[in-house]
Each structure stands twice: as C-alpha cells, then as structure tokens.
Scaffold this active site. Structure first.
Site, PDB file in Angstrom:
ATOM      1  N   GLY A  12     -46.374  15.106  -7.581  1.00 23.14           N
ATOM      2  CA  GLY A  12     -45.071  14.322  -7.304  1.00 23.14           C
ATOM      3  C   GLY A  12     -45.245  13.409  -6.157  1.00 23.14           C
ATOM      4  N   ASN A  14     -45.752  10.278  -6.423  1.00 25.66           N
ATOM      5  CA  ASN A  14     -45.136   9.003  -6.601  1.00 25.66           C
ATOM      6  C   ASN A  14     -43.459   9.410  -6.649  1.00 25.66           C
ATOM      7  OD1 ASN A  14     -46.834   6.562  -7.794  1.00 25.66           O
ATOM      8  ND2 ASN A  14     -47.993   8.303  -8.459  1.00 25.66           N
ATOM      9  N   ILE A  93     -47.010  13.479 -24.234  1.00 30.13           N
ATOM     10  CA  ILE A  93     -46.286  12.576 -25.320  1.00 30.13           C
ATOM     11  C   ILE A  93     -45.108  12.346 -25.323  1.00 30.13           C
ATOM     12  CG2 ILE A  93     -47.061  11.364 -27.532  1.00 30.13           C
ATOM     13  CD1 ILE A  93     -49.510  11.298 -25.842  1.00 30.13           C
ATOM     14  N   LEU A  94     -44.408  11.324 -25.297  1.00 25.67           N
ATOM     15  CA  LEU A  94     -42.970  11.395 -25.420  1.00 25.67           C
ATOM     16  C   LEU A  94     -42.370  11.247 -26.824  1.00 25.67           C
ATOM     17  CD1 LEU A  94     -42.071   8.838 -22.612  1.00 25.67           C
ATOM     18  CD2 LEU A  94     -41.638  11.437 -22.475  1.00 25.67           C
ATOM     19  N   ASN A 108     -43.420   3.125 -16.631  1.00 27.06           N
ATOM     20  CA  ASN A 108     -44.334   4.297 -16.309  1.00 27.06           C
ATOM     21  C   ASN A 108     -45.422   3.681 -15.437  1.00 27.06           C
ATOM     22  OD1 ASN A 108     -46.086   6.635 -16.898  1.00 27.06           O
ATOM     23  ND2 ASN A 108     -47.494   5.220 -17.728  1.00 27.06           N
ATOM     24  N   HIS A 110     -49.508   3.620 -14.341  1.00 21.32           N
ATOM     25  CA  HIS A 110     -50.580   4.103 -15.003  1.00 21.32           C
ATOM     26  C   HIS A 110     -51.866   3.678 -13.769  1.00 21.32           C
ATOM     27  CE1 HIS A 110     -53.384   5.168 -17.852  1.00 21.32           C
ATOM     28  NE2 HIS A 110     -54.333   3.753 -17.604  1.00 21.32           N
ATOM     29  N   ASP A 151     -49.530   3.622 -23.487  1.00 21.34           N
ATOM     30  CA  ASP A 151     -49.751   2.545 -22.414  1.00 21.34           C
ATOM     31  C   ASP A 151     -49.530   1.131 -22.682  1.00 21.34           C
ATOM     32  OD1 ASP A 151     -50.294   4.701 -20.429  1.00 21.34           O
ATOM     33  OD2 ASP A 151     -52.381   4.916 -21.070  1.00 21.34           O
ATOM     34  N   ALA A 180     -51.625   1.298  -4.016  1.00 17.04           N
ATOM     35  CA  ALA A 180     -50.975   0.435  -5.165  1.00 17.04           C
ATOM     36  C   ALA A 180     -49.880   1.331  -5.651  1.00 17.04           C
ATOM     37  CB  ALA A 180     -52.144   0.144  -6.537  1.00 17.04           C
ATOM     38  N   GLU A 181     -50.130   2.318  -6.122  1.00 18.72           N
ATOM     39  CA  GLU A 181     -49.094   3.166  -6.779  1.00 18.72           C
ATOM     40  C   GLU A 181     -47.896   3.298  -6.090  1.00 18.72           C
ATOM     41  OE1 GLU A 181     -50.053   6.470  -9.261  1.00 18.72           O
ATOM     42  OE2 GLU A 181     -52.554   6.033  -9.160  1.00 18.72           O
TER      43      GLU A 181
HETATM   44  C1  GAR Z   1     -50.662   9.250 -10.778  1.00 19.69           C
HETATM   45  O1  GAR Z   1     -51.762   8.859 -10.539  1.00 19.69           O
HETATM   46  C2  GAR Z   1     -50.111   8.582 -11.874  1.00 19.69           C
HETATM   47  O2  GAR Z   1     -50.600   7.255 -11.723  1.00 19.69           O
HETATM   48  C3  GAR Z   1     -51.004   9.329 -12.933  1.00 19.69           C
HETATM   49  O3  GAR Z   1     -50.598  10.832 -12.576  1.00 19.69           O
HETATM   50  C4  GAR Z   1     -50.820  10.848 -11.336  1.00 19.69           C
HETATM   51  C5  GAR Z   1     -49.504  11.627 -10.966  1.00 19.69           C
HETATM   52  O4  GAR Z   1     -49.637  11.881  -9.556  1.00 19.69           O
HETATM   53  N1  GAR Z   1     -50.328   8.963 -14.411  1.00 19.69           N
HETATM   54  C6  GAR Z   1     -50.993   8.878 -15.358  1.00 19.69           C
HETATM   55  O5  GAR Z   1     -52.342   8.995 -15.422  1.00 19.69           O
HETATM   56  C7  GAR Z   1     -50.280   8.425 -16.774  1.00 19.69           C
HETATM   57  N2  GAR Z   1     -51.246   8.052 -17.863  1.00 19.69           N
HETATM   58  P1  GAR Z   1     -48.332  12.190  -8.740  1.00 19.69           P
HETATM   59  O6  GAR Z   1     -47.559  13.578  -9.497  1.00 19.69           O
HETATM   60  O7  GAR Z   1     -48.805  12.693  -7.186  1.00 19.69           O
HETATM   61  O8  GAR Z   1     -47.265  11.528  -8.563  1.00 19.69           O
END
Ligand code: GAR
Length: 208
Positions: A12, A14, A93-94, A108, A110, A151, A180-181
């Site tokens: 979590g 993000n 998968i949703l 989303n 990625h 995606d 980035a994220e």
């Molecule tokens: C993140 O890096 C996100 O981009 C990835 O899962 C991680 C979750 O981290 N998502 C994917 O790979 C989707 N295909 P977090 O729980 O620390 O946010």
C-alpha cells in the site's frame, strides 16, 4: 468532491502516497471514501485504518465460485458510491461487469512504460526482472484507464526512470515507485478530480 475508492493487494505504498497527497493539498477536490483489499493481511489495510478510512477485504478464497467473488467485489465497490476507482497494486483479474460499470472511471498504476512489459503475468517484481533481463536503460510507470484487456486501456500519464548498471529488481522497483509511481498516481487523481482529462478517439489526455 470526487469520491475515490482505492483497491489494493499488498504494502500500500501507492495508497499512502495518495493519502499524503490529499493531506498536503497536492490532490484537491477529492475524498478517499474507502479501501478494498483482496488480502486480509495486506499492510495497505493497516494504513487505511490508521488513516481512519473504512477498509474491507474481499478474498477470492472466501468464495466457492468465482461468480460469487465477482458479485461480492462489485457490491463492495458500489457500497462506497465512488466517482473513481483507483487500482493501486490490486493484483486480481477484475470481473468484466465491474470494468464495464466503471468505464472511464477506473484507473490503474503499472510499474513500466506501457505497452512495454505489460499484460498477463507482468506485475510487481516480475516487471522489473524482465526490464533488467532485457537490458533496458529506461523504464518507468504508467497510469491508464482500465478497459476489458490486460493493461490495455487509455494511457493518462507516464514517467520515465533511469535503469542503472548493477540494479537489482528490488532496487529498481523502489526507484520506479519513488520517482514515478508515487508522483503520477496522485497527479492523475488530481487531474480527474478537477475535470482536466479529455478523451479523444479512445485516448486520454490531460488538458488545461
Ligand atoms: C506497485 O509497484 C504497482 O505498480 C504494482 O504493484 C505494486 C504495489 O505496491 N502493480 C502492478 O504490478 C499491476 N500490474 P504498493 O502496494 O506498495 O502500492
């Protein structure tokens, strides 16, 4: 106020970036109304509770049939009456119906520059492992709207990140998150909350 539900599966970070951005005023006009996890022990749920948010868990394993899980997930999302659903590391998968019901209202994050290193099987550390195996010099993250594919929905924001010689997948994952994220996901929510996203021929653009 844009009502936002965040869906998670893991740590979590993000989700935390979103919560911090709301607190700091980097995301405006937005209320995070709930968090949904498919994992009971996801640390993201602890973060949600610490922030005083309603958090629920809907696990595939708790249902005999996938159909029942799908219905429960739809019900959980609908119960928050969200304007926007944010997949922040939601690794399930949703259900098709859910995607249809939230068309252009679900995004989303990625951890790569789509369409590279996306699609079935590309999630979490696997993405960074493949980027390193290919010898890429640049990677990054993408925020996209969710459609029926994997995606494949309209890209809203992307940010590039340097791959350095000697990176491990863990080191690269951390850099992609930090550089980035955690930036573009809050930014995307703010753009949507302030009516600054337009769709054109199946593509999404951040306008003025
Ligand atoms: C993140 O890096 C996100 O981009 C990835 O899962 C991680 C979750 O981290 N998502 C994917 O790979 C989707 N295909 P977090 O729980 O620390 O946010």
């Amino acid at each position: 106020m844009l009502r936002v539900v965040v869906m998670v599966s893991g740590g979590g970070t993000n989700l935390q970036a979103i919560l911090d951005a709301v607190k700091d005023g980097k995301i405006t006009n937005t209320e995070i109304v709930g968090v949904i996890s498919n994992k009971k022990y996801a640390y993201a749920l602890t973060r949600a509770k610490q922030a005083g948010l309603p958090a629920v868990c809907v696990s595939v394993g708790d249902y005999a049939q996938r159909e029942d899980f799908n219905r429960a997930l739809q019900k959980a999302v609908d119960s928050f009456a969200p304007d926007l659903v944010v997949l922040a590391g939601f690794l399930v998968i949703l259900p098709e119906e859910l995607v249809k019901n939230y068309k252009n209202r679900m995004i989303n994050i990625h951890p790569a520059l789509l369409p590279s290193f996306g699609g079935k099987g590309y999630y979490g550390l696997k993405v960074h492992e493949e980027v390193l195996a290919r010898g890429c010099k640049v990677t990054g993250a993408t925020v996209h709207f969710v459609d029926g594919g994997c995606d494949s929905g309209p890209i809203l924001l992307q940010k590039a990140v340097e791959v350095k010689h000697g990176d491990t997948k863990e080191v690269l994952q951390q850099r992609v998150m930090e550089e980035a994220e955690w930036k573009i996901l809050p930014q995307a929510i703010d753009l949507i909350a302030n009516g600054r996203v337009v769709f054109e021929d199946g593509r999404a653009f951040a306008g003025e």
